[in-house]
Design an enzyme around this catalytic site. Structure first.
Site, PDB file in Angstrom:
ATOM      1  N   GLU A   8       0.799  -1.231   0.000  1.00  0.00           N
ATOM      2  CA  GLU A   8       0.000   0.000   0.000  1.00  0.00           C
ATOM      3  C   GLU A   8       0.827   1.274   0.000  1.00  0.00           C
ATOM      4  OE1 GLU A   8      -3.459   0.277   2.557  1.00  0.00           O
ATOM      5  OE2 GLU A   8      -3.540  -1.907   2.663  1.00  0.00           O
ATOM      6  N   ASP A  81      -2.324  -4.327   3.527  1.00  0.00           N
ATOM      7  CA  ASP A  81      -2.358  -4.439   4.991  1.00  0.00           C
ATOM      8  C   ASP A  81      -3.193  -5.631   5.471  1.00  0.00           C
ATOM      9  OD1 ASP A  81      -0.737  -2.273   5.194  1.00  0.00           O
ATOM     10  OD2 ASP A  81      -2.303  -0.843   5.732  1.00  0.00           O
ATOM     11  N   ASP A  83      -5.763  -6.485   7.253  1.00  0.00           N
ATOM     12  CA  ASP A  83      -7.059  -6.238   7.890  1.00  0.00           C
ATOM     13  C   ASP A  83      -8.143  -6.237   6.812  1.00  0.00           C
ATOM     14  OD1 ASP A  83      -6.626  -3.828   6.598  1.00  0.00           O
ATOM     15  OD2 ASP A  83      -6.306  -2.672   8.429  1.00  0.00           O
ATOM     16  N   GLU A  85      -9.778  -3.795   5.400  1.00  0.00           N
ATOM     17  CA  GLU A  85      -9.543  -2.790   4.356  1.00  0.00           C
ATOM     18  C   GLU A  85      -8.458  -3.265   3.398  1.00  0.00           C
ATOM     19  OE1 GLU A  85     -11.497   0.546   3.131  1.00  0.00           O
ATOM     20  OE2 GLU A  85     -11.746  -0.398   5.084  1.00  0.00           O
ATOM     21  N   TYR A 299       1.839  -4.514  13.251  1.00  0.00           N
ATOM     22  CA  TYR A 299       0.766  -3.751  12.605  1.00  0.00           C
ATOM     23  C   TYR A 299      -0.072  -3.019  13.649  1.00  0.00           C
ATOM     24  CZ  TYR A 299      -2.857  -2.590   9.230  1.00  0.00           C
ATOM     25  OH  TYR A 299      -3.731  -1.916   8.421  1.00  0.00           O
ATOM     26  N   ARG A 301      -3.067  -1.431  13.444  1.00  0.00           N
ATOM     27  CA  ARG A 301      -4.542  -1.424  13.433  1.00  0.00           C
ATOM     28  C   ARG A 301      -5.015  -2.817  13.818  1.00  0.00           C
ATOM     29  NH1 ARG A 301      -3.430   1.835   8.913  1.00  0.00           N
ATOM     30  NH2 ARG A 301      -3.984   4.014   9.302  1.00  0.00           N
ATOM     31  N   HIS A 345      -3.888 -10.931  13.464  1.00  0.00           N
ATOM     32  CA  HIS A 345      -2.540 -10.525  13.827  1.00  0.00           C
ATOM     33  C   HIS A 345      -2.507 -10.161  15.301  1.00  0.00           C
ATOM     34  CE1 HIS A 345      -4.781  -7.556  11.386  1.00  0.00           C
ATOM     35  NE2 HIS A 345      -4.546  -6.757  12.389  1.00  0.00           N
TER      36      HIS A 345
END
Length: 699
Positions: A8, A81, A83, A85, A299, A301, A345
Site C-alpha cells: 500500500e 495491509d 485487515d 480494508e 501492525y 490497526r 494478527h
C-alpha cells in the site's frame, strides 16, 4: 522468475524490496485504487445493492502501468495491509488485474522485518472473500445512509451537512453528555478531616471521618459539620482497629489501536491522528543504523491482545537480563481479547523487544520516539510480575465517631518499575505509609477541620474518552475512530475546549433532529448490534447483501416518514452576530453559511440584501504597507494570510502572524515551522526567536 509484490505505501515498498532482493519488483498502490465514485450513489438498490466501483480519479495512468507490470511478471503477490480494508484493496487489485481469485497470491506481514516478510511470503493464501464482503457491507451501508441522510439534514437545517452510520452516534454521545452537564444540580457535602501523630512518633498522618454508631455519615451542610466538630471538642482519639493485608496490582495488556490512542492522549497529549501517523511510520520501517531499515512495531490497526510465543520469549529474556528472574511471573500471563475481534494478527508490540527506546532514539523523530517508547514499555511491562503492596487500615474512635486512615507500602514494585497506565481523571495516589500504631494507642490530634465540597457534573468527552466510550459500546472499529472525530470537528458539529469536545448549536440541532425523526441512526445499542451483525460476515455466518437489505429497509422507512412529516419545515439556527456594521442600513451583520462557505449578511433581508466576505482580522500589520493582516482560506479550507489592501498590496504568507512585534524594527512577528518567531523583513532585520513553551497545567 520475475515476481511482482503490491503493497500500500511507498515506504513499505522500499523496505520490503530490501528484504526480498532483485528477483522481486515491489510497488505501492497508495491505498485504494478502486472505490464507489462520490459524485453519485454508486449502489444499485433495485439490483440487490450491487456496487458500481470505478478506478479512483487520478489513478487511471497508475492502473495502466500496474497492468503492464502484472502482465510481464511471472507471479503477482498482493501484500496489502492485514485487515479488512487491506483484504478489500487486494480484491480490487485482483479484479482490475484479472487475477484468479482462487489463486494463492495473498500475503500479509504482521511486521516489516526480515523474518516477518520471509514468514509472510512463505504462507500465501487465496483472498478471503468473507473478509472482503465484510468491508463491502460497511462501505455500501455507509454510502447508502450518508448519501440519503445528508441531503435531508442539509435541507432541514443548513446546506453542506453530513450524517453517517457511526459519526452520528459519536456526536449523540457528546450532545447527550452536554445535556447531562446542563441538567446537573450540584449538591453540597462536607468532609471532616483530621491530622494525628502517635507519640513518640513525629510523623503526621491524615484520617477522615467515616461513621457514627456504626452508620456511615453523610454531612450535607456547615451546620451539621459544626455540630460534629463541637461533639468532638476535647475528645480522646483511640486506635480501635488495625488491619494489615496485601494486594496485588497487575499490569495492563499490550496496546490495541484504541488503547494506544487513549494512552498517547493521556501521557503525551497527542491527538489520535498524530499517534497513528507516528505508529504507521514505525510499522513501515525506520533506518536504525547498523540494523538497516526495519519495522520497529507490529501492525498498528488491531483489536487483538494476542502476542506470539517468540515475542514473549524475547521480552522475557530482556526482563530477566535487565531486572532479574524475580520480575518474571511464575506462570506466563495471557490476556483475553474480546469475542468480536479480528484476530488475524497480534497486539501492538515491538518487533525486537531487545531494541530499547534509548538505543534507537537518535534515529527517530521526536514523535516516533515517544510512541515507540510507549509501545515498548507497555509490552515489556505486560510480561512482568505484578506489583505487591502491603496495605494498612486504621480505625480511630472518638465519642462514637470513627475516623479511617488508609496507607500502603510497596513490598515489590514488579512491573511498576517500568510503567503504569494513566487516564483522563487520574489523581495522584495520596495514600502513603502509615506510622506504626497498635490497638489501644491514644493519638495526638494535630488539627481537625470541616471542608465544603460540591458534587461535580460528568466531564465532557475528550478524544481519548470518546474513543473508549465508542469501543465499550461496540460502535465503529478502532481504524475508524480518527476519521469520526476529524469529521465531526470539520463539520463544526463540535469544537475543542482544551482537550474536551463541546457540541455546537449546529451539532445539537443535527442530533435532536435525528433523535426525533430517525432514532435508529443515533441509537447506541442499535448501531452496536449492527456492528456485531456485520462482524458475522467475516466468518461467513451471514450473507452481506442480506445484511444490507435488513438495515437499509429499516432506515429507508424512517427516512421517508421523516421527509413526509417535515415537508415545508426548516429548522432555524441562531445566527452569530458580529460587530461589522452594514453600511447600507446600519444593522450589525451576521454570519451565514452558503455554497462556498461562511460570509457576512445583513439580518434585514429581504429589505436589505447586503453581503460581504467574512474576514478574520489578526492583530498583525502588513510588513510591506502597514495594512491589517487578515486570514483567508483556500478552496480546500486551508488558512493563509494576506494584506487587507489587496490587490494594491500583494503580501501573502502561509506563516501565522503572532501578537508580538519585532524588538529590533517594530514589525509584526510571524511563526514558522519549528515554533520559531521571525521578522518578515529578512533583508534589513532578520530577527528570530523560539516560541516560549507553555507551562503544563492539569487538565
Amino acid at each position: 522468475m520475475s515476481k511482482l509484490v503490491i503493497v500500500e505505501s511507498p515506504a513499505k515498498a522500499k523496505n520490503i524490496k530490501g528484504y526480498l532482493g532483485k528477483d522481486y519488483d515491489v510497488i505501492a498502490s497508495m491505498g485504494h485504487v478502486r472505490d464507489l465514485p462520490a459524485a453519485r450513489l454508486s449502489v444499485d438498490v433495485s439490483n440487490n445493492f450491487e456496487p458500481k466501483y470505478a478506478v479512483i480519479k487520478g489513478k487511471e495512468n497508475f492502473v495502466k502501468e500496474l497492468k503492464k507490470k502484472a502482465d510481464s511478471a511471472d507471479y503477482v503477490y498482493l501484500a496489502t495491509d492485514p485487515d479488512r480494508e487491506g483484504e478489500a484493496i487486494s480484491w480490487h487489485l485482483a479484479t482490475l488485474l484479472e487475477l484468479d481469485m482462487n489463486d494463492k497470491n495473498r500475503v500479509t506481514f504482521n511486521e516489516i522485518t526480515k523474518n516477518g516478510v520471509k514468514s509472510g511470503m512463505s504462507q500465501p493464501r487465496a483472498i478471503d472473500i468473507d473478509f472482503v464482503n465484510a468491508q463491502q457491507a460497511r462501505r455500501i451501508l455507509d454510502r447508502l445512509i450518508g448519501y440519503k441522510l445528508s441531503p435531508f439534514i442539509s435541507q432541514k437545517i443548513r446546506r453542506g451537512l453530513s450524517a453517517g452510520r457511526v459519526q452520528s452516534v459519536a456526536l449523540r454521545l457528546i450532545v447527550d453528555r452536554e445535556e447531562e452537564i446542563r441538567a446537573f444540580n450540584p449538591e453540597e457535602y462536607w468532609s471532616i478531616d483530621a491530622k494525628f501523630t502517635n507519640p513518640p512518633e513525629r510523623k503526621v498522618f491524615s484520617a477522615s471521618l467515616y461513621s457514627k454508631d456504626g452508620e456511615k455519615l453523610k454531612i450535607g451542610n456547615q451546620e451539621q459539620s459544626d455540630k460534629i466538630l463541637a461533639d468532638l471538642e476535647n475528645a480522646e482519639y483511640t486506635v480501635t482497629t488495625v488491619k494489615k493485608g496485601t494486594r496485588k496490582k497487575n499490569p495492563t495488556p499490550p496496546f490495541i489501536t484504541s488503547t494506544l490512542q487513549q494512552e498517547a492522549s493521556h501521557r503525551l497529549s497527542f491527538q489520535a491522528r498524530k499517534t497513528m501517523k507516528a505508529a504507521q511510520e514505525l510499522y513501515e520501517g525506520v533506518d536504525v543504523g547498523e540494523f538497516g531499515t526495519v519495522g520497529l512495531i507490529t501492525y498498528m490497526r488491531t483489536d487483538s491482545l494476542r502476542i506470539s510465543e517468540e515475542a514473549r520469549a524475547a521480552g522475557n529474556k530482556y526482563i530477566a537480563d535487565t531486572y532479574g528472574e524475580k520480575y518474571l511471573p511464575k506462570k506466563p500471563r495471557y490476556y483475553k481479547s474480546k469475542n468480536n475481534i479480528q484476530d488475524g494478527h497480534e497486539a501492538i508490540r515491538p518487533t525486537m523487544p531487545n531494541m530499547t527506546p534509548d538505543s534507537v532514539k537518535k534515529y527517530l523523530t521526536v514523535d516516533q520516539y515517544k510512541i515507540y517508547k510507549l509501545i515498548w514499555e507497555r509490552f515489556i511491562a505486560s510480561l512482568m510480575e505484578s506489583c505487591l503492596q502491603e496495605t494498612m487500615k486504621i480505625e480511630i474512635t472518638a465519642n462514637d465517631y470513627v475516623f479511617i486512615a488508609n496507607g500502603y507500602t510497596v513490598k515489590f514494585d514488579g512491573f511498576t518499575a517500568l510503567y503504569e497506565e494513566k487516564s483522563d481523571d487520574d489523581k495522584t495516589d495520596s495514600a502513603s505509609p502509615l506510622p506504626p500504631v497498635a490497638q489501644g494507642d491514644v493519638l495526638k490530634l494535630k488539627s481537625i477541620i470541616g471542608n465544603q465540597h460540591f458534587t461535580q457534573p460528568p466531564a465532557r468527552y475528550t478524544e481519548a474518552s470518546l474513543t473508549k466510550a465508542l469501543e465499550e459500546n461496540g460502535v465503529g472499529r478502532p481504524s475508524t475512530y480518527v476519521t469520526i472525530t476529524s469529521t465531526i470537528l470539520s463539520r463544526e458539529y463540535v469544537k475543542r475546549e482544551g482537550k474536551q469536545f463541546m457540541p455546537t448549536e449546529l451539532g445539537e440541532a443535527v442530533t435532536n433532529l435525528l433523535k426525533e425523526k430517525i432514532p435508529n441512526i443515533v441509537n447506541v445499542k442499535y448501531t452496536s448490534k449492527m456492528e456485531t451483525d456485520l462482524d458475522k460476515i467475516d466468518s461467513g455466518e451471514r450473507n452481506y447483501k442480506e445484511m444490507i437489505r435488513l438495515y437499509y429497509d429499516d432506515f429507508e422507512e424512517l427516512l421517508e416518514k421523516a421527509k413526509s412529516d417535515m415537508q415545508g419545515i426548516k429548522i432555524r439556527l441562531k445566527e452569530e452576530e458580529t460587530d461589522v456594521v452594514c453600511e447600507k442600513c446600519g444593522r450589525n451583520m451576521v454570519i451565514k453559511v452558503g455554497r462556498f462557505g461562511k460570509f457576512l449578511a445583513c439580518p434585514g433581508y429581504p429589505e436589505c440584501k447586503n453581503t460581504k466576505p467574512l474576514v478574520y482580522k489578526t492583530k498583525a500589520k502588513c510588513p510591506e504597507c502597514g495594512g491589517d493582516v487578515i486570514e483567508k482560506k483556500t478552496k480546500k479550507g486551508t488558512s493563509f494570510f494576506g494584506c487587507s489592501n489587496y490587490p494594491a498590496c500583494s503580501f501573502m504568507t502561509w506563516d501565522a502572524p503572532s501578537d508580538e512585534v519585532c524588538p529590533k524594527c517594530g514589525k509584526s512577528l510571524f511563526k514558522r515551522r519549528g515554533n520559531i518567531l521571525f521578522c518578515p523583513d529578512t533583508e534589513n532585520c532578520g530577527f528570530t526567536k523560539p516560541v516560549p513553551r507553555k507551562k503544563k497545567t492539569d487538565d
